[in-house]
Motif scaffolding. Structure first.
Motif, PDB file in Angstrom:
ATOM      1  N   TRP A 137     -35.008  50.132  97.348  1.00 37.65           N
ATOM      2  CA  TRP A 137     -35.061  48.752  96.851  1.00 37.65           C
ATOM      3  C   TRP A 137     -34.646  47.803  97.982  1.00 37.65           C
ATOM      4  CZ3 TRP A 137     -32.733  48.523  91.211  1.00 37.65           C
ATOM      5  CH2 TRP A 137     -33.445  49.403  90.390  1.00 37.65           C
ATOM      6  N   GLN A 138     -35.341  47.866  99.095  1.00 40.34           N
ATOM      7  CA  GLN A 138     -35.041  46.986 100.225  1.00 40.34           C
ATOM      8  C   GLN A 138     -36.300  46.756 101.050  1.00 40.34           C
ATOM      9  OE1 GLN A 138     -31.681  49.185 101.544  1.00 40.34           O
ATOM     10  NE2 GLN A 138     -32.856  50.741 102.610  1.00 40.34           N
ATOM     11  N   GLU A 139     -36.256  45.729 101.898  1.00 41.14           N
ATOM     12  CA  GLU A 139     -37.461  45.334 102.637  1.00 41.14           C
ATOM     13  C   GLU A 139     -37.790  46.292 103.773  1.00 41.14           C
ATOM     14  OE1 GLU A 139     -36.922  41.325 103.854  1.00 41.14           O
ATOM     15  OE2 GLU A 139     -36.799  40.548 101.811  1.00 41.14           O
ATOM     16  N   VAL A 140     -36.764  46.845 104.424  1.00 43.34           N
ATOM     17  CA  VAL A 140     -36.981  47.761 105.545  1.00 43.34           C
ATOM     18  C   VAL A 140     -36.353  49.109 105.198  1.00 43.34           C
ATOM     19  CG1 VAL A 140     -36.586  48.182 108.003  1.00 43.34           C
ATOM     20  CG2 VAL A 140     -36.971  45.846 107.177  1.00 43.34           C
ATOM     21  N   VAL A 141     -37.155  50.153 105.312  1.00 44.74           N
ATOM     22  CA  VAL A 141     -36.692  51.492 104.924  1.00 44.74           C
ATOM     23  C   VAL A 141     -36.967  52.470 106.060  1.00 44.74           C
ATOM     24  CG1 VAL A 141     -37.000  53.382 103.282  1.00 44.74           C
ATOM     25  CG2 VAL A 141     -37.176  51.036 102.482  1.00 44.74           C
ATOM     26  N   MET A 186     -56.349  52.669  97.509  1.00 49.93           N
ATOM     27  CA  MET A 186     -55.115  52.616  96.714  1.00 49.93           C
ATOM     28  C   MET A 186     -54.278  51.402  97.117  1.00 49.93           C
ATOM     29  SD  MET A 186     -52.033  55.433  96.378  1.00 49.93           S
ATOM     30  CE  MET A 186     -52.735  56.470  95.108  1.00 49.93           C
ATOM     31  N   SER A 187     -53.748  50.691  96.110  1.00 44.53           N
ATOM     32  CA  SER A 187     -52.867  49.553  96.396  1.00 44.53           C
ATOM     33  C   SER A 187     -51.443  50.055  96.650  1.00 44.53           C
ATOM     34  CB  SER A 187     -52.861  48.585  95.212  1.00 44.53           C
ATOM     35  OG  SER A 187     -52.215  49.178  94.095  1.00 44.53           O
ATOM     36  N   PHE A 188     -50.628  49.217  97.283  1.00 40.23           N
ATOM     37  CA  PHE A 188     -49.232  49.608  97.519  1.00 40.23           C
ATOM     38  C   PHE A 188     -48.484  49.784  96.197  1.00 40.23           C
ATOM     39  CE2 PHE A 188     -49.904  47.917 101.867  1.00 40.23           C
ATOM     40  CZ  PHE A 188     -49.415  49.005 102.584  1.00 40.23           C
ATOM     41  N   GLU A 189     -48.835  48.957  95.190  1.00 42.86           N
ATOM     42  CA  GLU A 189     -48.190  49.097  93.874  1.00 42.86           C
ATOM     43  C   GLU A 189     -48.514  50.456  93.257  1.00 42.86           C
ATOM     44  OE1 GLU A 189     -48.251  44.900  94.937  1.00 42.86           O
ATOM     45  OE2 GLU A 189     -49.841  46.401  94.874  1.00 42.86           O
ATOM     46  N   GLU A 190     -49.765  50.879  93.366  1.00 44.92           N
ATOM     47  CA  GLU A 190     -50.153  52.201  92.853  1.00 44.92           C
ATOM     48  C   GLU A 190     -49.435  53.307  93.621  1.00 44.92           C
ATOM     49  OE1 GLU A 190     -54.645  51.875  91.031  1.00 44.92           O
ATOM     50  OE2 GLU A 190     -54.440  52.163  93.185  1.00 44.92           O
ATOM     51  N   ALA A 191     -49.325  53.130  94.929  1.00 48.00           N
ATOM     52  CA  ALA A 191     -48.654  54.133  95.766  1.00 48.00           C
ATOM     53  C   ALA A 191     -47.190  54.279  95.364  1.00 48.00           C
ATOM     54  CB  ALA A 191     -48.754  53.745  97.242  1.00 48.00           C
ATOM     55  N   ASP A 240     -47.229  48.691  84.607  1.00 47.48           N
ATOM     56  CA  ASP A 240     -46.891  47.793  83.499  1.00 47.48           C
ATOM     57  C   ASP A 240     -46.714  46.368  84.020  1.00 47.48           C
ATOM     58  OD1 ASP A 240     -45.642  47.248  80.681  1.00 47.48           O
ATOM     59  OD2 ASP A 240     -44.177  46.465  82.115  1.00 47.48           O
ATOM     60  N   SER A 241     -45.897  46.217  85.062  1.00 52.53           N
ATOM     61  CA  SER A 241     -45.605  44.886  85.582  1.00 52.53           C
ATOM     62  C   SER A 241     -45.033  45.003  86.991  1.00 52.53           C
ATOM     63  CB  SER A 241     -44.615  44.156  84.664  1.00 52.53           C
ATOM     64  OG  SER A 241     -43.504  44.987  84.361  1.00 52.53           O
ATOM     65  N   VAL A 242     -45.152  43.899  87.759  1.00 51.14           N
ATOM     66  CA  VAL A 242     -44.664  43.855  89.143  1.00 51.14           C
ATOM     67  C   VAL A 242     -43.676  42.699  89.254  1.00 51.14           C
ATOM     68  CG1 VAL A 242     -45.327  43.581  91.569  1.00 51.14           C
ATOM     69  CG2 VAL A 242     -46.864  44.772  89.987  1.00 51.14           C
ATOM     70  N   TRP A 243     -42.481  42.992  89.799  1.00 53.09           N
ATOM     71  CA  TRP A 243     -41.398  42.000  89.858  1.00 53.09           C
ATOM     72  C   TRP A 243     -40.883  41.861  91.291  1.00 53.09           C
ATOM     73  CZ3 TRP A 243     -39.683  40.165  84.937  1.00 53.09           C
ATOM     74  CH2 TRP A 243     -40.204  40.871  83.839  1.00 53.09           C
ATOM     75  N   PRO A 244     -40.643  40.611  91.744  1.00 48.44           N
ATOM     76  CA  PRO A 244     -40.012  40.439  93.053  1.00 48.44           C
ATOM     77  C   PRO A 244     -38.542  40.857  93.001  1.00 48.44           C
ATOM     78  CG  PRO A 244     -40.275  38.311  91.970  1.00 48.44           C
ATOM     79  CD  PRO A 244     -40.938  39.329  91.088  1.00 48.44           C
ATOM     80  N   PHE A 245     -37.967  41.133  94.176  1.00 50.44           N
ATOM     81  CA  PHE A 245     -36.572  41.596  94.234  1.00 50.44           C
ATOM     82  C   PHE A 245     -35.607  40.648  93.513  1.00 50.44           C
ATOM     83  CE2 PHE A 245     -36.629  44.507  98.267  1.00 50.44           C
ATOM     84  CZ  PHE A 245     -37.441  45.381  97.583  1.00 50.44           C
ATOM     85  N   ASP A 246     -35.876  39.333  93.584  1.00 49.86           N
ATOM     86  CA  ASP A 246     -34.912  38.399  92.986  1.00 49.86           C
ATOM     87  C   ASP A 246     -34.989  38.376  91.457  1.00 49.86           C
ATOM     88  OD1 ASP A 246     -37.236  36.988  92.630  1.00 49.86           O
ATOM     89  OD2 ASP A 246     -36.718  35.331  93.989  1.00 49.86           O
ATOM     90  N   VAL A 263     -42.807  50.059  85.990  1.00 44.69           N
ATOM     91  CA  VAL A 263     -42.271  48.757  86.377  1.00 44.69           C
ATOM     92  C   VAL A 263     -42.014  48.825  87.884  1.00 44.69           C
ATOM     93  CG1 VAL A 263     -40.329  47.167  86.097  1.00 44.69           C
ATOM     94  CG2 VAL A 263     -41.230  48.401  84.112  1.00 44.69           C
ATOM     95  N   ILE A 264     -42.671  47.927  88.638  1.00 48.90           N
ATOM     96  CA  ILE A 264     -42.650  47.995  90.105  1.00 48.90           C
ATOM     97  C   ILE A 264     -41.878  46.808  90.690  1.00 48.90           C
ATOM     98  CG2 ILE A 264     -44.114  47.918  92.194  1.00 48.90           C
ATOM     99  CD1 ILE A 264     -44.482  50.520  90.744  1.00 48.90           C
ATOM    100  N   LEU A 265     -41.049  47.095  91.701  1.00 47.73           N
ATOM    101  CA  LEU A 265     -40.365  46.039  92.454  1.00 47.73           C
ATOM    102  C   LEU A 265     -41.074  45.819  93.783  1.00 47.73           C
ATOM    103  CD1 LEU A 265     -36.571  46.953  92.066  1.00 47.73           C
ATOM    104  CD2 LEU A 265     -37.793  45.104  90.923  1.00 47.73           C
ATOM    105  N   VAL A 266     -41.263  44.542  94.156  1.00 53.54           N
ATOM    106  CA  VAL A 266     -41.816  44.202  95.483  1.00 53.54           C
ATOM    107  C   VAL A 266     -40.878  43.178  96.134  1.00 53.54           C
ATOM    108  CG1 VAL A 266     -44.234  44.680  94.891  1.00 53.54           C
ATOM    109  CG2 VAL A 266     -43.298  42.403  94.466  1.00 53.54           C
ATOM    110  N   PRO A 267     -40.816  43.159  97.483  1.00 50.43           N
ATOM    111  CA  PRO A 267     -39.878  42.231  98.135  1.00 50.43           C
ATOM    112  C   PRO A 267     -40.109  40.766  97.758  1.00 50.43           C
ATOM    113  CG  PRO A 267     -40.666  43.855  99.693  1.00 50.43           C
ATOM    114  CD  PRO A 267     -41.479  44.056  98.441  1.00 50.43           C
ATOM    115  N   GLU A 268     -41.385  40.354  97.620  1.00 54.83           N
ATOM    116  CA  GLU A 268     -41.684  38.954  97.287  1.00 54.83           C
ATOM    117  C   GLU A 268     -42.618  38.904  96.088  1.00 54.83           C
ATOM    118  OE1 GLU A 268     -43.481  37.576 100.826  1.00 54.83           O
ATOM    119  OE2 GLU A 268     -41.626  37.585 101.984  1.00 54.83           O
TER     120      GLU A 268
END
Length: 270
Positions: free
Chosen positions: A14-18, A32-37, A230-236, A254-259
């Motif tokens: 759950w961070q921008e750089v891994v 394939m999208s990053f969300e699917e991945a 189901d849904s995509v949510w930014p980190f905030d 439920v997917i988290l994305v940095p922005e």
């Protein structure tokens, strides 16, 4: 450098750089999208190994999938559909039943208003061939009793410990007290198998995991599996994302994305 990859790691994503070992990365298939991945590896590896490596799923068998609208549940349904004439029972709240039927669940069961074991018995008096058990506690005993001779129970979680926003010590104690237990001698008379699975403890099995991922990528490329988002949510908005799961509103991942996704950012600007 520049390759698009999926990452398998126990924590810290759950961070921008891994930073992860190269052995824990897998090239993303074309299209394939990053969300699917993000939704693929943990859930589909788990569902695949449970159903095929432990469960030995074959044509004309029946499977009970708990939490059928969740991440592993939706993966398991899709994988069951790759085998001919598999009958799927799936537990989920009533609002998710139409979605489950569309995805291939023959018998959705509302665990909140019905005894799912009784419902299975009504439809299949002999029981089922495979039960996927992410619940633990007394539900594992129920699962074992629902198995046909030569049936397989695979337990891979203890969701019954999670009862709300805070740790409920009474619920934990109750789940622990009701935990399923059986001896080798008792198993001998039952003609049933009990298996335990936890992907987090497969760190040393890089080749095995890589072979499973290759099979999954192949199935994705053939259009036979597709992660359900189901849904995509930014980190905030991580608190809202967690609430979506906690209140059991999600169908799929439920997917988290940095922005925030670009379309939503544009809407906000307008």
């Amino acid at each position: 450098v520049g390759d698009k990859v999926m990452v398998l790691a126990r924590s810290g994503l759950w961070q921008e750089v891994v930073n992860v070992p190269a052995s824990q990365t897998f090239p993303m298939p074309e299209g394939m999208s990053f969300e699917e991945a993000a939704a693929l590896l943990v859930n589909y590896i788990t569902a695949y190994m449970i159903l095929f490596d432990f469960g030995n799923l074959r044509p004309n068998q029946s499977v009970l999938i708990h939490m059928a609208a969740g991440g592993v549940g939706t993966a398991a349904i899709q994988l069951c559909k790759t085998v001919e004439n598999v009958t799927i029972f799936g537990t989920a709240s009533a609002s998710k039943h139409d979605s489950l039927k569309e995805s291939g669940v023959a018998h959705p069961i509302d665990y909140r208003t019905m005894d799912y074991a009784e419902e299975v018995w009504k439809i299949s008096p002999k029981g089922v061939d495979i039960v996927l058990d992410p619940l633990g506690g007394s539900d594992t005993s129920k699962a074992f009793n629902l198995l046909k001779p030569m049936g397989k129970l695979i337990t891979y979680g203890v969701a019954n410990l999670l009862t709300g926003q805070k740790k409920n010590l009474m619920a934990m104690a109750k789940t622990w007290w009701n935990q399923f237990s059986i001896t080798a001698l008792q198993l001998l008379h039952q003609n049933k198998a009990v298996c335990g699975y936890h992907l987090g403890y497969m760190d040393e099995e890089a080749e095995l995991i890589r072979s499973v991922v290759a099979k999954l990528v192949n199935l994705y490329s053939q259009g036979k599996i597709k992660p359900k988002i189901d849904s995509v949510w930014p980190f905030d908005q991580v608190a809202e994302a967690m609430r979506q799961m906690q209140e059991k509103k999600n169908v799929g991942k439920v997917i988290l994305v940095p922005e925030a996704p670009k379309e939503e950012s544009k809407k906000a600007e307008n």
